[in-house]
Write an enzyme that holds these catalytic residues in place. Sequence first.
Site, PDB file in Angstrom:
ATOM      1  N   PHE A   1       5.539   1.382 -10.610  1.00  0.00           N
ATOM      2  CA  PHE A   1       5.676   2.353 -11.696  1.00  0.00           C
ATOM      3  C   PHE A   1       6.613   3.507 -11.379  1.00  0.00           C
ATOM      4  CE2 PHE A   1       1.438   0.443 -12.092  1.00  0.00           C
ATOM      5  CZ  PHE A   1       1.641  -0.199 -13.307  1.00  0.00           C
TER       6      PHE A   1
ATOM      7  N   ASP B   1      -3.501   7.249   1.734  1.00  0.00           N
ATOM      8  CA  ASP B   1      -2.603   6.094   1.789  1.00  0.00           C
ATOM      9  C   ASP B   1      -1.656   6.217   2.985  1.00  0.00           C
ATOM     10  OD1 ASP B   1      -1.570   3.645   1.057  1.00  0.00           O
ATOM     11  OD2 ASP B   1      -0.548   4.372  -0.746  1.00  0.00           O
TER      12      ASP B   1
ATOM     13  N   ARG C   1       4.620   2.525   5.874  1.00  0.00           N
ATOM     14  CA  ARG C   1       5.510   2.515   4.688  1.00  0.00           C
ATOM     15  C   ARG C   1       5.581   3.892   4.025  1.00  0.00           C
ATOM     16  NH1 ARG C   1       0.954  -0.174   3.566  1.00  0.00           N
ATOM     17  NH2 ARG C   1      -0.494   0.969   2.242  1.00  0.00           N
ATOM     18  N   ASN C   2       4.600   4.739   4.279  1.00  0.00           N
ATOM     19  CA  ASN C   2       4.557   6.067   3.664  1.00  0.00           C
ATOM     20  C   ASN C   2       4.909   7.198   4.620  1.00  0.00           C
ATOM     21  OD1 ASN C   2       3.953   5.077   1.136  1.00  0.00           O
ATOM     22  ND2 ASN C   2       1.744   5.134   1.493  1.00  0.00           N
TER      23      ASN C   2
ATOM     24  N   ASP D   1       4.676  10.406   0.301  1.00  0.00           N
ATOM     25  CA  ASP D   1       3.904   9.687  -0.711  1.00  0.00           C
ATOM     26  C   ASP D   1       2.537  10.289  -0.952  1.00  0.00           C
ATOM     27  OD1 ASP D   1       3.803   7.375  -2.556  1.00  0.00           O
ATOM     28  OD2 ASP D   1       5.476   6.814  -1.272  1.00  0.00           O
TER      29      ASP D   1
END
Length: 305
Positions: free
Chosen positions: A36, A166, A170-171, A184
């Site tokens: 999104f 989270d 990747r963050n 993030d």
Amino acid sequence: PLMPLQTGFKFESGDAKWEFPRDQLRLDTVLGEGEFGQVLKGYATHIAGLPGVTTVAVKMLKKGANSVEYMALLSEFQLLQEVSHPNVIKLLGACTLSSEAPLLIIEYARYGSLRSYLRLSRKIECAGVDFSDGVEPVNVKMMLTFAWQICKGMNYLTELKLVHRDLAARNVLLADGKICKISDFGLTRDVYEDDAYLKRSRDRVPVKWMAPESLADHVYTSKSDVWAFGVLCWELITLGASPYPGIAPQNLWSLLKTGYRMERPENCSEAVYSVVRTCWADEPNARPSFKYLAAEFEKLLGNNA
Ligand code: ADE
């Protein structure tokens, strides 16, 4: 409960000082993409008191995003206004007034996500890919330095009573000078705002980074962030491998409840593995704090100097 459909940013006093003129921002290539949202590279003229043109990252929603995703971007915007730490990504500005979709302008991290950097560094070791970009093989000292920096950023967030929810390779972004920046914040919540924990906006939960109590009861605390940090350490050690290989996410919780944990990777010292294992204590309060972990990694760095 359904959120009201938002048509513009809901302004709180103080947001105005972050407003950046849209005509001083030029968008370039896509850096990252989710379901999104997306992040584009951009060039901003005279942003945040900086002279000339600054390379930035621009975060925005994609077409088809609903009000829940919209609220996640808004909450990330509001949260980023409150944070300032060398190991946490910085907000530089936002375009919220123009009729176009709202844009968050954040610090650009030239090496991208830590996960992609780790995976790229593997190729360099075996194939000798271009070093000119500053990408180099990740050695033990670098791994420990990354872990230590992430602990310091997370300790800062913990002191602000913020739960990331989270935390994963990747963050985490890697900026100039190989500085880790926690990023993030779309799911980050103030620990006192507890109703927001119950349901995530998207049902794509990061199961393999989640503590047992988060999987079972949707309980998120700084101690569940510490669990995720343990998984992140495993990602560091394996140069960006995917955790619990071969294990289906839906089987993970019962497996963890039997006491199963990922084993020590071959290249990982007993000393580092024992620190990682403390992050995976079943009992949240038995897990160390980020402050303690930062001190542990500092010690390990001293031993590896
Ligand atoms: N990808 C996502 N966010 C980024 C950022 N701030 N800098 C570089 N790449 C990114």
